[in-house]
Write a protein that holds these residues in place. Structure first.
Motif, short mmCIF file in Angstrom:
data_model
loop_
_atom_site.label_atom_id
_atom_site.label_comp_id
_atom_site.label_asym_id
_atom_site.label_seq_id
_atom_site.Cartn_x
_atom_site.Cartn_y
_atom_site.Cartn_z
N HIS A 197 0.82 -0.90 -0.12
CA HIS A 197 -0.46 -0.22 -0.17
C HIS A 197 0.76 1.44 -0.09
CE1 HIS A 197 -3.01 2.67 1.12
NE2 HIS A 197 -2.63 3.00 1.85
N ARG A 198 2.18 1.19 0.94
CA ARG A 198 2.65 2.38 0.08
C ARG A 198 3.67 2.80 -0.34
NH1 ARG A 198 0.01 4.60 3.59
NH2 ARG A 198 -0.37 4.43 6.04
N LEU A 199 4.86 1.43 -1.07
CA LEU A 199 4.69 1.52 -1.96
C LEU A 199 4.92 1.57 -3.00
CD1 LEU A 199 8.13 -0.72 -1.18
CD2 LEU A 199 7.79 1.39 -0.65
N ASP A 200 3.00 0.57 -3.39
CA ASP A 200 2.31 0.60 -4.32
C ASP A 200 3.49 -0.68 -5.30
OD1 ASP A 200 0.12 0.84 -5.92
OD2 ASP A 200 1.01 2.84 -6.60
N SER A 201 3.96 -0.83 -4.63
CA SER A 201 4.94 -2.79 -6.00
C SER A 201 4.90 -3.53 -5.03
CB SER A 201 6.48 -1.69 -5.65
OG SER A 201 7.08 -3.04 -6.26
N ASP A 202 4.66 -5.01 -5.67
CA ASP A 202 4.63 -6.00 -5.49
C ASP A 202 6.12 -6.50 -4.98
OD1 ASP A 202 2.34 -5.85 -4.04
OD2 ASP A 202 0.98 -6.83 -5.81
N LEU A 203 6.87 -6.37 -6.04
CA LEU A 203 8.23 -6.89 -6.70
C LEU A 203 9.10 -7.52 -5.24
CD1 LEU A 203 9.41 -4.92 -9.83
CD2 LEU A 203 8.47 -7.19 -9.44
N ILE A 204 9.90 -8.27 -5.43
CA ILE A 204 10.20 -8.53 -4.21
C ILE A 204 11.80 -8.12 -3.99
CG2 ILE A 204 11.85 -10.58 -3.11
CD1 ILE A 204 9.49 -12.83 -4.60
N SER A 205 12.26 -7.29 -5.27
CA SER A 205 13.37 -6.41 -4.87
C SER A 205 13.18 -5.25 -4.09
CB SER A 205 13.76 -6.21 -6.31
OG SER A 205 12.92 -5.38 -6.97
N ASP A 206 12.21 -4.40 -4.24
CA ASP A 206 11.17 -3.47 -3.54
C ASP A 206 12.00 -4.09 -1.81
OD1 ASP A 206 11.54 -1.80 -5.52
OD2 ASP A 206 8.87 -2.40 -5.95
N TYR A 207 11.78 -4.91 -1.05
CA TYR A 207 11.64 -5.62 -0.25
C TYR A 207 12.97 -5.45 -0.16
CZ TYR A 207 7.01 -7.26 -0.06
OH TYR A 207 4.98 -6.46 0.12
N ALA A 208 14.13 -5.59 0.02
CA ALA A 208 15.50 -5.26 0.20
C ALA A 208 15.53 -3.77 1.58
CB ALA A 208 16.33 -4.41 -0.85
N GLY A 209 16.52 -4.53 2.32
CA GLY A 209 16.62 -3.82 3.57
C GLY A 209 14.83 -3.12 4.14
N MET A 210 14.53 -3.68 4.42
CA MET A 210 12.97 -3.67 4.95
C MET A 210 13.31 -3.92 6.73
SD MET A 210 10.16 -2.91 4.03
CE MET A 210 10.01 -3.54 2.69
N SER A 211 13.95 -4.46 6.41
CA SER A 211 14.27 -3.98 8.78
C SER A 211 14.57 -2.67 8.90
CB SER A 211 14.94 -5.30 8.40
OG SER A 211 16.99 -4.83 8.35
N GLN A 212 15.22 -1.55 8.25
CA GLN A 212 15.49 -0.88 8.82
C GLN A 212 13.91 0.38 8.27
OE1 GLN A 212 19.34 0.93 6.69
NE2 GLN A 212 20.32 -1.82 6.59
N ARG A 213 13.24 -0.09 7.07
CA ARG A 213 12.66 0.75 6.71
C ARG A 213 10.97 0.77 7.81
NH1 ARG A 213 11.92 0.80 0.58
NH2 ARG A 213 10.37 2.75 1.10
N SER A 214 10.93 -0.39 7.94
CA SER A 214 9.93 -0.67 9.05
C SER A 214 10.19 -1.73 9.71
CB SER A 214 8.34 -0.69 8.22
OG SER A 214 7.49 -1.42 9.27
N PRO A 215 10.45 -1.96 10.62
CA PRO A 215 10.94 -3.16 12.24
C PRO A 215 10.25 -4.08 12.17
CG PRO A 215 12.15 -1.22 12.97
CD PRO A 215 10.97 -0.40 12.10
N LEU A 216 8.87 -3.60 12.58
CA LEU A 216 7.26 -4.42 12.85
C LEU A 216 7.11 -5.15 11.30
CD1 LEU A 216 5.04 -4.63 15.56
CD2 LEU A 216 4.32 -3.35 13.52
N LEU A 217 7.35 -4.47 10.36
CA LEU A 217 6.60 -5.25 9.38
C LEU A 217 7.51 -6.39 8.73
CD1 LEU A 217 5.19 -2.24 6.70
CD2 LEU A 217 3.80 -3.97 8.56
N ALA A 218 8.82 -6.20 8.80
CA ALA A 218 9.79 -7.19 8.28
C ALA A 218 10.17 -7.88 9.30
CB ALA A 218 11.03 -6.29 8.25
N ALA A 219 9.93 -7.98 10.46
CA ALA A 219 9.89 -8.91 12.05
C ALA A 219 8.63 -9.86 11.61
CB ALA A 219 9.62 -8.59 13.14
N ALA A 220 7.57 -9.25 11.24
CA ALA A 220 6.56 -10.49 11.07
C ALA A 220 5.89 -10.92 10.16
CB ALA A 220 4.95 -9.01 10.76
#
Lengths: 102, 481
Positions: free
Chosen positions: B352-375
């Motif tokens: 919803h935030r990124l408007d993208s479903d590509l796996i490459s856009d999940y790179a480094g998600m732990s720094q951008r949103s720790p809760l979402l990345a952990a879940a």
């Protein structure tokens, strides 16, 4: 030769096959919806034939009525989706529905 | 008759109507989501209240209220409530039709609940279509061409599948002379071994084909990736968990009640499910390796999981009764449900935030949103089936049921598949935690989404650490035959 259960079952099997082949091979979404209707009507014919010749209770008729009701709802929804898609794409050709592919 | 037996379903239909009218009357649309969650929770409470009624029938035997159906009457509203919570951000995209969106989710849930408690062919068909029609509409809900295309594909293929199912049901009715599952069981048993009735076998094959579409088993899986990618993401989550569980619920009931004896028949379909299971999980996992879109990847992964769950069906047929196989299926559905929902709600928030479903856009998600990345990482770990997560026990339990019935070869294939699956699940975890983010902008999410994520994550850990309570619930819910 008299017409009995066998003939009706054969006819409905043929109708069902025609519907199935059409639904899987036609490219126009409206025609596919019509083929699905043929399949459902073949089923109705089976049910009513079993009711008429099988000496069974009214269940076969009731089943056929339910099928008709659900089929009407299904086609209404199908046409609505085709219509909304036609407004954005200006086509109902299923071969052009290829935005998503692996 | 006792209308209390239908109280969970009546509650949901009433709330669906209330939501449509509220939508006309109020401006603050957030109330609609709250109302639907309340409705779903009330339905769950009613189902809990019925827990002591077992083996009661309603509407002339059309519905059977037993613990098996009550288990699903608690499961489906729970799933739907999490989906509604998870879609609160996302729902801003349906600018005008929020009321219809929530009402359709409630109606689809009603269909699933009826489907889990049907004891009769006509009500199976009608509740299946109540579920399916609501889901077709929800799939095509977004006003973009992809969603419309997904809706059309789902509707056309789904209608063909339900016509095939219906032909199978009609033939079964003709051969046995009744639409009640118990009556069908008696008639099929009476046929004995005298000639393996080809018409009956054809009817059963058609029935498996029709339900196979709903559970996304090979060769009826071709709709899954396209529909999962195009549908609104909360609906993808709903499809992958609830619609699949409903398909398995009705399969288990039809096959354990109606087609269990004579023995050659259940051996036949046990072998059929075993082969389908092996092909389904292998195809799902291998194609998932090549995906770059996370929704498509989870689509193929859900095909693979349908393969694992079919191990339980093979075990039921081979054992000639419920028992371990059935417990395994229920436990797997519960564990897979909560795991996949957790993963999908995290994906909903990110996409919803990124408007993208590509796996490459999940790179480094732990720094951008720790809760979402952990879940999301927890969900993926549980889907892999690593220890301390719900998926681990689910796999152990269902694999055990198959081994007990002599399907060792199948379990070996399933274990190899789990190793393949680990590669593509853990690749995403690695991308989120090891790789550098493409942008520093943080990915925020609203409170309801966080609540839903926390509930799912706690559920996954709870089942992973203390599976005993859930197992006892599931053993109580099995149909004893």
């Amino acid at each position: 030769m008299s017409v009995g259960l066998e003939q009706y079952l054969l006819l409905s099997a043929v109708l069902f096959t025609i519907g199935l082949v059409g639904a899987l091979s036609k490219r126009n979404a409206i025609i596919v919806l019509m083929c699905i209707e043929i399949m459902l009507n073949a089923v109705n014919l089976t049910l009513v034939a079993f009711y008429r010749y099988g000496g069974l209770d009214i269940t076969g008729m009731v089943f056929a009525l339910f099928v008709m009701l659900v089929a009407a709802a299904e086609v209404a929804l199908g046409l609505a989706i085709v219509f909304s898609l036609y407004r954005s794409r200006e086509t109902v050709d299923l071969a052009e529905m290829d935005m998503m592919k692996w | 008759m006792n209308w209390w037996l239908l109280s969970p379903e009546i509650t949901l239909v009433a709330f669906a109507v209330i939501i449509i009218f509220l939508d006309l009357a109020i401006q603050r649309k957030g109330i609609l989501a709250a109302t639907s969650v309340i409705g779903l929770l009330v339905a769950m409470v009613f189902a809990v209240g019925l827990w002591d009624k077992t083996g009661v029938t309603a509407l002339n035997g059309m519905l059977v209220i037993d613990r098996f159906s009550l288990f699903f009457q608690m499961f489906f509203p729970g799933v739907a409530a999490l989906v509604v919570l998870g879609s609160t951000d996302y729902a801003s995209r349906f600018s005008r039709f929020k009321g219809e969106y929530y009402a359709l989710i409630l109606l689809a849930t009603t269909g699933m609940m009826f489907l889990a408690s049907t004891g009769e062919l006509i009500s199976i068909y009608v509740s299946l279509e109540l579920m399916s029609l609501s889901l077709y509409a929800l799939t095509g809900f977004l006003r973009d061409p992809k969603s419309g295309e997904a809706g059309l594909k789902y509707l056309l293929l789904g209608a063909v599948a339900s016509a095939v199912l219906l032909y199978g049901l009609a033939l079964t009715f003709g051969i046995t002379g009744t639409t009640h599952l118990a009556g069908i069981a008696a008639a099929v048993k009476g046929m004995g071994n005298a000639g393996e009735n080809p018409a009956l076998l054809m009817a059963i094959a058609f029935i498996i084909a029709g339900f196979g579409f709903k559970i996304a088993s090979v060769p009826f899986q071709m709709w899954v990736p396209d529909v999962y990618e195009g549908a609104p993401t909360p609906i993808t989550a709903f499809l992958s968990v609830a619609s699949k569980a409903a398909g398995f619920a009705v399969l288990v009931r039809v096959f354990t009640v109606a087609f269990l004896s004579p023995g050659w028949l259940s051996q036949d379909w046990a072998m059929l499910f075993a082969v389908l299971s092996a092909v389904t999980m292998t195809l799902g996992n291998i194609v998932a390796l090549m995906q770059t879109n996370i929704k498509r990847l989870l689509g193929y992964s859900s095909i693979a999981h349908a393969g694992y769950i079919m191990l339980g069906l093979a075990a039921i047929g081979s054992a000639g009764g419920g028992g371990l196989g059935q417990n395994g299926i229920l436990f797997y559905l519960a564990a897979y449900g909560i795991t996949n929902l957790g993963a999908f709600i995290a994906i909903i928030a990110v996409s919803h935030r990124l408007d993208s479903d590509l796996i490459s856009d999940y790179a480094g998600m732990s720094q951008r949103s720790p809760l979402l990345a952990a879940a999301l990482a927890l969900g993926l770990i549980s889907l892999t089936g690593l220890p301390v997560s719900a998926g681990f026990w689910a796999k152990i339990y269902i694999f055990n049921s198959a081994v007990q019935e002599g399907f060792l070869w199948l379990v070996v294939i399933a274990l190899l598949n789990s190793v393949i699956a680990a590669y593509y699940y853990l690749r995403i975890v690695k991308a989120m935690y090891v790789e550098e983010p493409t942008s520093k902008e943080s990915v925020a999410s609203s409170t309801p989404v966080k609540v839903a994520l926390v509930v799912c994550s706690i559920g996954v850990l709870y089942v992973g650490l203390l599976p005993g309570a859930v197992l006892r619930l599931i053993e109580a819910a099995s149909i004893l035959l």
